[in-house]
Design an enzyme around this catalytic site. Structure first.
Site, PDB file in Angstrom:
ATOM      1  N   LYS A 104       0.762  -1.270  -0.609  1.00 23.10           N
ATOM      2  CA  LYS A 104      -0.080   0.059   0.411  1.00 23.10           C
ATOM      3  C   LYS A 104       0.634   1.252   0.184  1.00 23.10           C
ATOM      4  CE  LYS A 104      -3.638  -0.473   2.045  1.00 23.10           C
ATOM      5  NZ  LYS A 104      -4.839  -0.485   3.210  1.00 23.10           N
ATOM      6  N   ARG A 181      -3.990   2.749   8.715  1.00 18.98           N
ATOM      7  CA  ARG A 181      -4.528   1.664   7.629  1.00 18.98           C
ATOM      8  C   ARG A 181      -2.956   0.238   7.465  1.00 18.98           C
ATOM      9  NH1 ARG A 181      -8.998   2.131   3.903  1.00 18.98           N
ATOM     10  NH2 ARG A 181      -9.055   4.381   3.693  1.00 18.98           N
ATOM     11  N   GLY A 190      -7.689  -7.687   4.204  1.00 23.54           N
ATOM     12  CA  GLY A 190      -8.927  -7.698   5.566  1.00 23.54           C
ATOM     13  C   GLY A 190      -7.942  -8.455   6.423  1.00 23.54           C
ATOM     14  N   MET A 192      -5.133  -7.431   8.156  1.00 21.24           N
ATOM     15  CA  MET A 192      -4.921  -6.620   9.460  1.00 21.24           C
ATOM     16  C   MET A 192      -5.856  -5.508   9.611  1.00 21.24           C
ATOM     17  SD  MET A 192      -0.753  -6.872   8.667  1.00 21.24           S
ATOM     18  CE  MET A 192      -1.047  -6.452   7.033  1.00 21.24           C
ATOM     19  N   ARG A 424      -2.769  -1.506  -6.170  1.00 21.09           N
ATOM     20  CA  ARG A 424      -1.842  -2.798  -5.563  1.00 21.09           C
ATOM     21  C   ARG A 424      -1.911  -3.537  -7.660  1.00 21.09           C
ATOM     22  NH1 ARG A 424      -4.502  -4.820  -0.667  1.00 21.09           N
ATOM     23  NH2 ARG A 424      -7.073  -5.005  -1.841  1.00 21.09           N
ATOM     24  N   HIS A 545     -14.835  -9.526   0.187  1.00 24.06           N
ATOM     25  CA  HIS A 545     -14.269 -10.441   0.812  1.00 24.06           C
ATOM     26  C   HIS A 545     -14.081 -11.348   0.479  1.00 24.06           C
ATOM     27  CE1 HIS A 545     -11.876 -12.740   3.935  1.00 24.06           C
ATOM     28  NE2 HIS A 545     -11.223 -11.889   3.946  1.00 24.06           N
ATOM     29  N   ARG A 711       9.444 -48.369 -14.596  1.00 24.80           N
ATOM     30  CA  ARG A 711      10.879 -48.947 -13.530  1.00 24.80           C
ATOM     31  C   ARG A 711      10.142 -50.326 -13.088  1.00 24.80           C
ATOM     32  NH1 ARG A 711      10.054 -45.021  -7.993  1.00 24.80           N
ATOM     33  NH2 ARG A 711       7.975 -46.615  -8.135  1.00 24.80           N
ATOM     34  N   GLU A 843      19.323 -43.397  -6.879  1.00 22.24           N
ATOM     35  CA  GLU A 843      18.928 -43.076  -5.874  1.00 22.24           C
ATOM     36  C   GLU A 843      19.141 -42.826  -4.629  1.00 22.24           C
ATOM     37  OE1 GLU A 843      13.973 -44.929  -6.014  1.00 22.24           O
ATOM     38  OE2 GLU A 843      15.741 -46.102  -7.346  1.00 22.24           O
ATOM     39  N   SER A 863      18.089 -41.433 -14.695  1.00 19.98           N
ATOM     40  CA  SER A 863      16.606 -40.618 -13.641  1.00 19.98           C
ATOM     41  C   SER A 863      17.294 -40.889 -12.219  1.00 19.98           C
ATOM     42  CB  SER A 863      15.652 -41.829 -14.594  1.00 19.98           C
ATOM     43  OG  SER A 863      14.100 -40.157 -14.123  1.00 19.98           O
ATOM     44  N   GLY A 865      15.751 -40.338  -8.742  1.00 16.46           N
ATOM     45  CA  GLY A 865      14.578 -40.552  -7.748  1.00 16.46           C
ATOM     46  C   GLY A 865      15.057 -40.063  -6.942  1.00 16.46           C
ATOM     47  N   THR A 866      14.993 -38.293  -7.271  1.00 13.82           N
ATOM     48  CA  THR A 866      14.645 -37.858  -6.262  1.00 13.82           C
ATOM     49  C   THR A 866      14.278 -37.496  -4.767  1.00 13.82           C
ATOM     50  OG1 THR A 866      13.029 -35.886  -6.648  1.00 13.82           O
ATOM     51  CG2 THR A 866      15.469 -35.283  -7.986  1.00 13.82           C
ATOM     52  N   ASN A 867      13.293 -38.641  -4.185  1.00 16.62           N
ATOM     53  CA  ASN A 867      12.470 -38.419  -3.005  1.00 16.62           C
ATOM     54  C   ASN A 867      13.384 -39.915  -2.252  1.00 16.62           C
ATOM     55  OD1 ASN A 867      10.310 -37.221  -3.634  1.00 16.62           O
ATOM     56  ND2 ASN A 867       9.138 -38.819  -4.399  1.00 16.62           N
ATOM     57  N   ASP A 868      14.418 -40.570  -2.770  1.00 15.27           N
ATOM     58  CA  ASP A 868      14.901 -41.817  -2.671  1.00 15.27           C
ATOM     59  C   ASP A 868      17.203 -40.588  -2.158  1.00 15.27           C
ATOM     60  OD1 ASP A 868      14.079 -43.940  -1.373  1.00 15.27           O
ATOM     61  OD2 ASP A 868      13.397 -44.426  -3.077  1.00 15.27           O
ATOM     62  N   CYS A 930      12.694 -38.135 -12.153  1.00 15.98           N
ATOM     63  CA  CYS A 930      11.508 -38.767 -11.945  1.00 15.98           C
ATOM     64  C   CYS A 930      10.245 -38.543 -11.198  1.00 15.98           C
ATOM     65  CB  CYS A 930      11.464 -39.952 -12.469  1.00 15.98           C
ATOM     66  SG  CYS A 930      12.443 -41.226 -11.482  1.00 15.98           S
ATOM     67  N   TYR A 950      15.437 -34.004 -18.599  1.00 12.95           N
ATOM     68  CA  TYR A 950      13.650 -34.098 -18.719  1.00 12.95           C
ATOM     69  C   TYR A 950      13.632 -34.254 -17.328  1.00 12.95           C
ATOM     70  CZ  TYR A 950      13.949 -38.885 -17.770  1.00 12.95           C
ATOM     71  OH  TYR A 950      13.403 -40.343 -17.641  1.00 12.95           O
TER      72      TYR A 950
END
Length: 986
Positions: A104, A181, A190, A192, A424, A545, A711, A843, A863, A865-868, A930, A950
């Site tokens: 603001k 304000r 809304g 604050m 804004r 709102h 896989r 992995e 590829s 396996g970014t989780n493991d 992946c 990829y």
């Protein structure tokens, strides 16, 4: 002293680095940065003491262009400066100072520089909120307050009005009243607090009446201050004032507040003051004490529950706090030639290039945004205020050109004069965001790259907002319509009616979709609005709102539905109908048309084909992005959806997911697990092969020649069995009926398979090595599906990925297994083996470090396996991490959940090492990602910075991933690839 001109071209204007001197609290001159102003012809300048152009302009208005900057210091970032002034034509600040001045405050400064008619005022920086949080009210009273007093004195000189003090007389001019304000760097509508009409008191009101000012305006403004100050500053329940106001309307037989006569408003002011007394309070009569308490209240509102919840929901962090904007009041309730409104420079619901908004005559701005009265459309303004309507259109064009975006503008007309109170960048639906970005680029307002950066991930998902499956022109649909309101936020939603935010959150937690139904929403409803599938309100318009919040989140919303009649707090009816709708009854709402339906119609996501601007936008996306986006798909339906959403292939087929889709498949995999002899194992595998073949064939066909990567089985086998508790409570007995083993044998086999740390146990390629029949079956089913489709004339590009590799010998084992099956099939089909690439899934950290050796060993692709990989790099158990990751984030020990947003430090470093080592052996080897990180925009910035070909994500995230990859390409500097530190490969 002469000002130094920075630029005669507004488009190339830059704030200079000159200095000026202003008087500090202790009377000494304090050195600070140059202020910014507009000279003749709108030329942007900075000045040391007084810009000559602005001084002349000031003299024409009969005032000095004096601009102190209280609490100033020489700090380059401006954070030591407490107060930043602005008025039409000059300001200390620009739109780029949003972090310090808030959205603001920076907007007010920018509009002042553009020469728009902005009521003068000053902004107390967000850095002061940070100091207040650390030191409390003592900071405001002892350090900040002298600067505020000086700022008010300066404002009085600028406005040629004074804050009313005891003994003052008012002749010809109203007293200087103030608005206070909030305003953080991120828009939090809304959440604050605000106090308006500050400065009125019993003595001031009496003086105004005696001076001849309209009594109705005086008492209406006073009752507003009493109610708002009581609620925000004194903590008196807002409902107490609302009840008194409702009783006043009833007693005077009027529907709206604006119809109350002066005498009724005068009486209401007395009743409001009695409410203070009832709560053990007395209304503050001193205007400067009102200001001090209001500033404290606004600072404190930064950490009120609804503001904290809003920041949590929207993942807003790293903000200093809220700035406080103190500004001269202008009055939309002054007379019949006055009013207030909110508008958008383009339609925020669909993006149409037409000024869109609402206004109320004889009202203050809070009346418009609160939804207490249903406003008129902006198109009606020209009929009552033609000059102001024309000026407002020009303001919209000017702000769009300056901000290069669609703008949300609040304004007031006081006795025919238009004032701009706030601007804004406007919140919008996903549909509007795409249309606005493409059309602004076509108009030359922004570049294509800027258009790509203007649309965010949530908005691109919202383009695919749900729609009713049923034909909306059919008699079946129209026959279910029970009410109609304003189409505030597009999309279809179905759910059980609930009447409170608390109830909505509780029902959502139980898995019940809900529609939140309210007379009007307020900031306290934010949690329930977030939990609801859609929102329906009886009052309020397109800028209420409910409408603004729903559009920001992409939730369907119907507002201003006047047909809703609340029988009590748990029951409603629609219009003249006698049918009662209670909490828990299911209804549907259409946020695109504003219709409410007494039905539970099925909904489906919209598709890319229904919205042509999205096609254009996504073409620009694909031209810009540097990496391919593929999809994780486990069924033909998933694959089909992914390709429709623009996936360039299937980057991951998780074969284990195919076992859960039907009861027969679950039975077959459990038969295999429990098999204790080759015959039983073979029978179970034959069943599974049939299911696999059908799925693989469908996925390959949907991919239409694009690459499909399967896989081999990854999780430990016991995950396909009921839990130990479930087996004891009847699961083993049920299994015995279709497996043909005793419950004792089933329990014993299952117990022997349990592992202490299954994520690091018998899974991935280890399972394929020790129980090769499963992997052979999967290869055979996949390869045969590819062979059959090829013979039928369908193009296929199959590939197989070996999971959880840690050694070269593991990869060799599984590669040889695949080759063996391929040779057998070639012999059976009496044709050469089909081309099948074999790659490894990286992995484990060890696999990343030996990627070069694996490439040398014949891996066709990699590829991640970014989780493991994340799990093993951090040492965090993915299944147990919720217990500590959230507390870590709350304590600042982690910035993000590493399973949601890819770690750009250690995990990315391991990936970079693997890529470089693999490409040292074969510079054309394909590398992808992946895990679910492939659909996370923040993760894709990290992925894009690596030399990755990829990323693969869920089908529903393909559009988001495509956009995120393009935005990463837009924002990155020229990528310079460097070798990571040397690590000796094992």
């Amino acid at each position: 002293m002469r000002a130094r001109a920075i630029s005669t071209s507004a488009s190339n204007a830059r704030v200079g680095d000159g200095n000026f001197f202003s008087r500090s609290r202790d009377g000494r001159r304090a050195k600070t940065r140059a202020r910014v102003g507009r000279g003749r012809g709108g030329r942007r300048i900075d000045f040391l003491e007084r810009a000559p152009g602005m001084a002349r302009r000031g003299r024409r208005r009969g005032r000095r262009a004096r601009w102190p900057c209280a609490g100033a210091s020489a700090d380059g970032d401006g954070t030591s400066t407490a107060i930043f002034h602005f008025e039409r034509g000059c300001a200390y600040g620009t739109k780029e100072m949003k972090d310090l001045l808030g959205s603001k405050g920076s907007g007010l400064a920018e509009m002042a520089l553009l020469g728009l008619n902005v009521p003068a005022g000053f902004t107390i920086s967000a850095a002061c909120n940070e100091r207040f949080a650390a030191r409390g009210s003592t900071y405001v009273q002892s350090e900040l307050w002298p600067d505020v007093l000086e700022a008010v004195s300066s404002l009085e000189r600028t406005a040629k009005r004074t804050v009313f003090r005891s003994g003052c007389s008012l002749v010809g001019r109203a007293p200087l009243l103030l608005s206070v304000r909030s305003g953080a760097a991120a828009s939090m509508p809304g959440m604050m607090d605000t106090v308006l009409n500050l400065g009125l008191s019993d003595a001031c009101v009496a003086a105004c009446v005696e001076a001849g000012f309209d009594e109705r305006w005086v008492y209406d403004s006073y009752r507003r201050l009493l109610a708002m100050f009581g609620d925000v500053v004194e903590g008196i329940p807002k409902m107490d004032f609302e009840v008194a106001l409702s009783q006043a309307r009833s007693a005077n037989e009027v529907r709206f507040d604006s119809e109350l006569p002066a005498e009724a408003l005068k009486k209401l002011c007395d009743e409001y003051k009695d409410i203070y007394v009832k709560h053990g309070k007395t209304f503050e009569q001193d205007p400067m004490n009102q200001l001090s308490k209001s500033i404290l209240a606004v600072f404190s509102s930064w950490n009120n529950p609804r503001a904290v919840e809003y920041r949590d929901i929207n993942r807003l962090s790293g903000l200093l706090g809220t700035a406080v904007n103190v500004q001269q009041m202008v009055f939309g309730n002054f007379n019949d030639n006055s009013g207030s409104g909110v508008c958008f420079s383009r339609n925020p619901a669909d993006g149409t290039d037409k000024v869109y908004g609402e206004f109320l005559q004889k009202a203050q701005g809070e009346d418009v945004v609160s939804g207490v009265r249903t406003p008129m459309m902006i198109s009606d303004l020209a009929g009552t205020q033609a000059s102001a309507a024309e000026e407002l259109n020009e303001v919209c064009k000017e702000l769009e050109k300056d901000y290069k975006d669609m703008m949300d503008i609040e304004w007031t007309i006081e006795d025919g004069n238009l004032y701009i109170l706030q601007c804004r960048v406007g919140k919008r639906t996903g549909t509007a965001a795409v249309r606005i970005a493409t059309e602004m680029a076509a108009e030359g307002i922004i570049t294509r790259d800027e258009a790509l950066m203007q649309v965010n991930a949530k908005q691109i998902e919202q383009v695919l907002h749900p729609v009713f499956v049923i034909d909306e022109t059919s008699a079946e649909y129209s026959g279910k319509i029970v009410a109609k309101g304003k189409p505030a936020s597009p999309g279809a939603a179905v759910g059980a009616i609930c009447f409170s935010a608390k109830e909505a959150k509780e029902m959502k937690a139980k898995g019940t979709p809900v529609i939140l139904v309210r007379e009007e929403t307020c900031a306290d409803d934010i949690g329930g609005m977030f939990a609801a599938e859609g929102i329906l309100t009886a009052r309020g318009g397109m800028t209420s709102h409910a409408a603004v919040v729903a559009r920001g989140w992409g939730k369907p919303c119907v507002s201003g539905c006047g047909d809703i009649v609340f029988k009590n707090d748990r029951e409603i009816r629609f219009g003249s109908s006698d049918k009662t709708f209670r909490s828990g009854n299911v209804i549907s709402i259409n946020g695109t048309t504003g219709e409410v339906l007494n039905a539970s119609f099925p909904v489906a996501p919209s598709t890319i084909e229904t919205f042509l601007p999205l096609k254009t936008f996504m073409q620009w996306v694909d031209q810009k992005r540097g990496i391919e986006i593929r999809a994780n798909a486990d069924t033909p339906e998933d694959a089909d959806a992914a390709i429709r959403n623009g996936a360039s292939g299937i980057g991951l087929v998780r074969t284990e997911h195919m076992f859960f889709s039907t009861t027969d498949r679950v039975h077959a995999i459990r038969e295999f697990i429990m098999a204790q002899d080759e015959t039983s194992s073979t029978i179970a595998l034959e069943k599974l092969e049939k299911y696999h073949y059908e799925d693989f064939r469908g996925i390959l066909k949907a991919a239409a020649g694009r690459k499909v990567t399967v896989r081999l089985i990854d999780p430990p086998l016991h995950e396909f069995l009921p839990s130990e508790k479930q087996l004891r409570e009847g699961g083993a007995q049920e299994m015995s009926r279709y497996i043909g083993k005793s419950t004792h044998d089933i329990m014993e086999i299952a117990e022997n398979m349990r592992e202490h740390n299954p994520m690091l146990g018998l899974r991935g390629c280890r399972l394929g090595i020790l129980r090769p029949s499963m992997s052979k079956m999967q290869v055979r089913a996949f390869a045969q599906a590819a062979i059959d489709l090829t013979s039928e004339g369908f193009p296929v590009t199959p590939s197989i990925m070996v999971p959880l590799v840690s050694t070269v010998d593991e990869f060799h084992n599984q590669r040889d297994l695949v080759w063996g099956v391929m040779k057998e099939l070639a012999k059976e089909n009496q044709q050469p083996p089909i081309r099948m690439e074999i790659g490894a899934m990286i992995e484990t950290p060890r696999c990343a470090l030996i990627a070069g050796d694996l490439a040398r060993a014949g891996a066709s692709f990699f590829s991640f396996g970014t989780n493991d990989l994340t799990q093993m790099t951090y040492g965090f158990s993915r299944d147990d991490s919720d217990a500590f990751i959230k507390p870590y984030i709350a304590k600042g020990l982690l910035r993000d959940d590493p399973f949601v947003t890819l770690d750009p430090v250690a995990v990315a470093e391991l990936m970079d090492i693997a890529i470089h080592r693999a490409r040292d052996i074969r510079n054309d080897i394909e590398v992808g990602v992946c895990g679910e990180h492939g659909g996370d925009p923040a993760s894709l910035r990290t992925i894009d910075a690596l030399d990755v070909d990829y990323a693969s994500c869920s089908p529903s995230r393909v559009l988001v991933a495509r956009l995120a990859a393009a935005q990463a390409a837009c924002s990155r500097k020229e990528k310079v690839k460097t070798k990571p530190f040397a690590v000796t490969a094992a």
